[in-house]
Scaffold this active site. Structure first.
Site, PDB file in Angstrom:
ATOM      1  N   HIS A 130      19.580  24.068  58.917  1.00  0.00           N
ATOM      2  CA  HIS A 130      18.450  23.182  58.649  1.00  0.00           C
ATOM      3  C   HIS A 130      18.490  22.014  59.636  1.00  0.00           C
ATOM      4  CE1 HIS A 130      21.732  21.428  56.145  1.00  0.00           C
ATOM      5  NE2 HIS A 130      21.315  20.356  56.758  1.00  0.00           N
TER       6      HIS A 130
HETATM    7  C1  T46 Z   1      23.965  18.483  56.541  1.00  0.00           C
HETATM    8  C2  T46 Z   1      25.218  19.291  56.571  1.00  0.00           C
HETATM    9  C3  T46 Z   1      26.209  18.778  57.601  1.00  0.00           C
HETATM   10  C4  T46 Z   1      22.840  17.317  46.852  1.00  0.00           C
HETATM   11  O1  T46 Z   1      22.411  17.445  45.681  1.00  0.00           O
HETATM   12  N1  T46 Z   1      23.244  16.090  47.300  1.00  0.00           N
HETATM   13  C5  T46 Z   1      23.716  15.910  48.563  1.00  0.00           C
HETATM   14  O2  T46 Z   1      24.065  14.758  48.925  1.00  0.00           O
HETATM   15  C6  T46 Z   1      23.793  17.031  49.434  1.00  0.00           C
HETATM   16  C7  T46 Z   1      24.322  16.843  50.862  1.00  0.00           C
HETATM   17  C8  T46 Z   1      23.397  18.258  48.976  1.00  0.00           C
HETATM   18  N2  T46 Z   1      22.930  18.390  47.706  1.00  0.00           N
HETATM   19  C9  T46 Z   1      22.567  19.724  47.208  1.00  0.00           C
HETATM   20  C10 T46 Z   1      21.461  20.449  47.974  1.00  0.00           C
HETATM   21  C11 T46 Z   1      21.820  21.898  47.752  1.00  0.00           C
HETATM   22  O3  T46 Z   1      21.297  22.332  46.523  1.00  0.00           O
HETATM   23  O4  T46 Z   1      23.728  20.541  47.340  1.00  0.00           O
HETATM   24  C12 T46 Z   1      23.366  21.886  47.636  1.00  0.00           C
HETATM   25  C13 T46 Z   1      24.062  22.358  48.914  1.00  0.00           C
HETATM   26  O5  T46 Z   1      23.516  21.638  50.028  1.00  0.00           O
HETATM   27  P1  T46 Z   1      23.232  22.337  51.441  1.00  0.00           P
HETATM   28  O6  T46 Z   1      22.973  23.768  51.273  1.00  0.00           O
HETATM   29  O7  T46 Z   1      22.177  21.523  52.152  1.00  0.00           O
HETATM   30  O8  T46 Z   1      24.662  22.124  52.165  1.00  0.00           O
HETATM   31  P2  T46 Z   1      25.026  22.357  53.691  1.00  0.00           P
HETATM   32  O9  T46 Z   1      26.499  22.330  53.760  1.00  0.00           O
HETATM   33  O10 T46 Z   1      24.314  23.523  54.246  1.00  0.00           O
HETATM   34  O11 T46 Z   1      24.445  21.045  54.448  1.00  0.00           O
HETATM   35  C14 T46 Z   1      25.032  19.790  54.206  1.00  0.00           C
HETATM   36  C15 T46 Z   1      23.942  18.715  54.044  1.00  0.00           C
HETATM   37  O12 T46 Z   1      23.040  19.127  53.003  1.00  0.00           O
HETATM   38  C16 T46 Z   1      23.151  18.496  55.300  1.00  0.00           C
HETATM   39  O13 T46 Z   1      22.388  17.309  55.195  1.00  0.00           O
HETATM   40  O14 T46 Z   1      23.520  17.985  57.570  1.00  0.00           O
HETATM   41  O15 T46 Z   1      25.866  19.410  55.300  1.00  0.00           O
END
Ligand code: T46
Length: 132
Positions: free
Chosen positions: A48
């Protein structure tokens, strides 16, 4: 597309201490900190970009590979030391791969969590970066 920021580790025989301060060694107001732990090499993350968010990613332990893409070119960065932070601005597609078993990432963010700031569709990302 990204910047690597040198972070000073205060190291002595007892171990390392890393101190992060907003508008000092972190170039934005810190509204949120989150950590990625128990990562697995078979499960890459990210895929993303963000519309506004700025983040500083610090690899506290282990290593992993970031693939970064600004819509025009891709670059690869390995994070493997807490003495370097990866500064990511808006409109950079990020993927995280090849996590070592001991990989721990700490991320400092310029804003609270807001799903509407995410661009999770790569075609939409390309369209937005093309318009820029
Ligand atoms: C990024 C990379 C480096 C939350 O509820 N609160 C939060 O602060 C975050 C970061 C995520 N979430 C929820 C959103 C999703 O339902 O946690 C779940 C997993 O998040 P995501 O799939 O976006 O995780 P990554 O590891 O793919 O990405 C994360 C960050 O979301 C993103 O901003 O830049 O780490």
């Amino acid at each position: 597309m990204y910047q690597l920021v040198d972070l000073k580790l205060l190291s002595d025989i007892r171990g390392d201490l890393l101190s992060l301060e907003q508008l000092k060694n972190v170039p934005f107001d810190i509204k949120r900190v989150y950590c990625l732990t128990k990562l697995h090499a078979d499960y890459p993350r990210g895929f993303h970009a963000h519309r506004q968010l700025q983040q500083l990613v610090v690899c506290l332990s282990g290593r992993c590979r970031f693939v970064l893409d600004d819509g025009h070119q891709k670059q690869e960065v390995w994070l493997e030391s807490a003495s370097q932070g990866l500064l990511l601005g808006s409109h950079v597609w990020r993927e995280m791969h090849n996590f070592s078993e001991d990989c721990v990432l700490m991320v400092l963010a310029s804003d609270f969590y807001d799903e509407s700031d995410y661009i999770r569709d790569y075609q939409e990302f390309l369209a937005i970066t093309d318009m820029k």
